[in-house]
Motif scaffolding. Structure first.
Motif, short mmCIF file in Angstrom:
data_model
loop_
_atom_site.label_atom_id
_atom_site.label_comp_id
_atom_site.label_asym_id
_atom_site.label_seq_id
_atom_site.Cartn_x
_atom_site.Cartn_y
_atom_site.Cartn_z
N ILE A 54 -7.95 0.10 -42.87
CA ILE A 54 -6.59 0.96 -42.77
C ILE A 54 -6.61 1.78 -41.54
O ILE A 54 -5.45 1.96 -40.89
CB ILE A 54 -6.18 1.86 -44.14
CG1 ILE A 54 -6.03 0.87 -45.35
CG2 ILE A 54 -4.82 2.67 -43.90
CD1 ILE A 54 -5.93 1.63 -46.69
N ALA A 55 -7.45 2.72 -41.33
CA ALA A 55 -7.42 3.63 -40.17
C ALA A 55 -7.62 2.56 -38.93
O ALA A 55 -6.64 3.32 -38.04
CB ALA A 55 -8.84 4.52 -40.32
N SER A 56 -8.30 1.83 -38.94
CA SER A 56 -8.20 1.00 -37.33
C SER A 56 -6.91 0.24 -37.47
O SER A 56 -6.19 0.13 -36.19
CB SER A 56 -9.24 -0.15 -37.75
OG SER A 56 -10.50 0.26 -37.93
N SER A 57 -6.18 -0.12 -38.42
CA SER A 57 -5.02 -0.60 -38.35
C SER A 57 -3.83 0.41 -38.00
O SER A 57 -2.97 -0.16 -36.87
CB SER A 57 -4.30 -1.25 -39.72
OG SER A 57 -5.29 -2.28 -40.19
N ILE A 58 -3.90 1.54 -38.30
CA ILE A 58 -3.03 2.52 -38.02
C ILE A 58 -3.18 3.03 -36.55
O ILE A 58 -2.12 3.18 -35.89
CB ILE A 58 -3.32 3.74 -38.82
CG1 ILE A 58 -2.86 3.88 -40.35
CG2 ILE A 58 -2.65 5.06 -38.17
CD1 ILE A 58 -3.26 4.58 -41.37
N LEU A 59 -4.41 3.06 -36.13
CA LEU A 59 -4.72 3.18 -34.70
C LEU A 59 -4.18 2.12 -33.85
O LEU A 59 -3.72 2.30 -32.76
CB LEU A 59 -6.52 3.45 -34.23
CG LEU A 59 -6.94 4.55 -35.08
CD1 LEU A 59 -8.33 4.56 -34.87
CD2 LEU A 59 -6.28 5.96 -34.59
N PHE A 311 -8.00 5.97 -29.22
CA PHE A 311 -8.71 7.24 -29.64
C PHE A 311 -8.03 7.72 -30.60
O PHE A 311 -6.83 7.36 -31.08
CB PHE A 311 -8.53 8.05 -28.17
CG PHE A 311 -7.23 8.52 -27.94
CD1 PHE A 311 -6.66 9.80 -28.38
CD2 PHE A 311 -6.31 8.01 -27.22
CE1 PHE A 311 -5.70 10.32 -28.23
CE2 PHE A 311 -4.97 8.29 -26.71
CZ PHE A 311 -4.65 9.45 -27.33
N ARG A 312 -8.51 9.07 -31.13
CA ARG A 312 -7.99 9.77 -32.07
C ARG A 312 -7.99 11.16 -31.76
O ARG A 312 -8.94 11.77 -31.34
CB ARG A 312 -8.75 9.56 -33.49
CG ARG A 312 -8.31 10.32 -34.66
CD ARG A 312 -9.18 10.11 -35.90
NE ARG A 312 -10.63 10.46 -35.82
CZ ARG A 312 -10.83 11.89 -36.08
NH1 ARG A 312 -10.02 12.93 -36.45
NH2 ARG A 312 -12.10 12.23 -35.98
#
Length: 429
Positions: A54-59, A311-312
């Motif tokens: 999910i985090a990778s998809s959001i990024l 990046f984040r």
């Protein structure tokens, strides 16, 4: 214990008990992995894996959205500049047409003036001929009377009075011919004057139409440049910079003038509407100059992103852990490329306490950017860099808990929120 035993009994069909043997030289031990323990471990692994996806998809979605918005902004800017160029060209064309119409109007007025002068001259000539004709007629009448008196007195009627009558008759014929010619010339002059007046009226109507179209184009240009200048003015104010001071600084750097000077010619038959249009065009040129100065300032400011890959944002600008955090943190893997956000000169490239490997770049208009915690520095002090030049790699040096970039922006030595520059660039471009 009963609940745990029941849960193990239910899960044992799918997750039978496993034993992990640990053998040493002297003893052998084993760890018993009950079904509930296995279920909890598998659930934790699934939860972590799902969160990672999910985090990778959001990024990825954020990166794609940011790229598409920047492309759309670039296309909008290109379309606006093209439209502005077309309007400027059309305005110049209409101005040339207005000038040509004004010239034709002046020529028509001159022609009308000449026709009126010719009419006055022909009228004066006609009056002179009429006066001469009257004198000839009077002389002729006197000659006829003299001839009659001579006939009554018995003198020769073919004497001198007859000769004089013939001369007067010849003069009368000449004057009559001249008078007819004058009348014909006068009629031609009247017709030419009427034609010239109609031409002048047509040229006046054409000029008024051109002036109206030119005013419409100027109004569109004025609206376009006003709409374009306001976001730039708001952008500089949002980052804490004085737009008037920025304009003065840019104009001092771009103030060259030159070329031969020639005297200006003024027309006594000028038109007030054209003069007003020229005044409005001058105002638009001033606004265009202001917008161009803003564009030059924007090109010299650090408005680009220092990290162009995924990046984040790991820490914002402001207070953190009871102390002031004078930049923003962008987390990404070690070795991620770091780019200069604007053209400038490298004034520091080395180790500095807290920052680790640090690069400082001095930009124009009193701005400075700092890039900290890098694993590798790729520039030297005194080097000129342009926007988008790679200056180093992301790392974990200095006071850092993981691989990230500490990015600062300073205006006249005072730290400001770099996000204001990033958001300002997104709003304008």
């Amino acid at each position: 214990m009963r609940i745990t035993h029941s849960l193990n009994s239910v899960l044992e069909r799918w997750l039978p008990e496993q034993r992990l043997f640990l053998k040493s030289d002297k003893t052998t031990r084993f760890l018993r992995l009950r079904p509930a323990t296995q279920f909890i471990a598998l659930g934790g692994i699934a939860l972590v894996f799902g969160w990672s996806i999910i985090a990778s998809s959001i990024l990825v979605i954020d990166a794609i959205s940011a790229g598409s918005s920047r492309d759309q902004a670039r296309r909008s800017q290109t379309a606006f500049e093209t439209r502005l160029t077309d309007l400027s060209a059309e305005r110049d064309s209409r101005a040339a047409e207005a000038a040509a119409a004004q010239a034709r109007f002046t020529v028509a007025l001159d022609q009308v003036s000449r026709m009126q002068s010719q009419l006055l001259e022909s009228e004066a000539h006609r009056r002179e001929l009429e006066t001469g004709l009257g004198a000839v007629q009077t002389s002729l009448q006197d000659a006829v009377k003299a001839q009659h008196q001579a006939a009554v007195q018995g003198q020769d009627p073919d004497a001198a009075p007859a000769m004089r009558t013939a001369e007067l008759q010849a003069a009368l014929d000449i004057l009559s011919g001249e008078l007819k010619q004058v009348v014909s010339d006068r009629a031609d002059a009247v017709q030419e004057a009427q034609d010239a007046r109609r031409m002048a009226e047509a040229v006046t109507l054409e000029r008024d139409q051109i002036v109206a179209r030119n005013d419409k184009i100027l109004a569109q240009l004025e609206d376009a440049v006003s709409v374009s200048v306001k976001p730039l003015d708001d952008m500089f104010r949002s980052v804490g910079m004085n737009p008037d001071e920025i304009l003065r600084t840019v104009r001092r750097g771009y103030s060259g003038q030159g070329g031969p000077l020639n005297p200006i010619g003024y027309s006594s038959s000028g038109n007030a509407e054209i003069t007003q249009g020229e005044a409005k065009a001058q105002e638009i040129m001033i606004t265009l100059d202001q917008m161009n100065s803003y564009r030059i300032a924007v090109e010299k400011m650090p408005l680009a992103m220092p990290v162009q890959s995924t990046f984040r944002y790991s820490s914002p600008f402001g207070r953190r852990w009871g102390r002031s955090h004078e930049g923003i943190d962008m987390a990404a893997p070690v070795g991620t490329a770091i780019y200069a956000t604007g053209e400038g000169t490298v004034i520091w490239a080395g180790w500095q306490r807290g920052y680790g490997n640090l690069v400082k770049i001095q930009h124009e208009l009193g701005t400075e950017t700092r890039y900290g915690h890098m694993s590798k520095i790729r520039v030297k002090v005194g080097q000129k860099v342009s926007r988008g030049s790679r200056i180093g790699d992301m790392g974990n040096t200095g006071r850092s808990t993981g691989s990230h970039l500490h990015y600062e922006v300073r205006v006249n030595g005072r730290a400001v929120d770099p996000m204001s520059f990033i958001k300002a660039a997104q709003n304008v471009f």
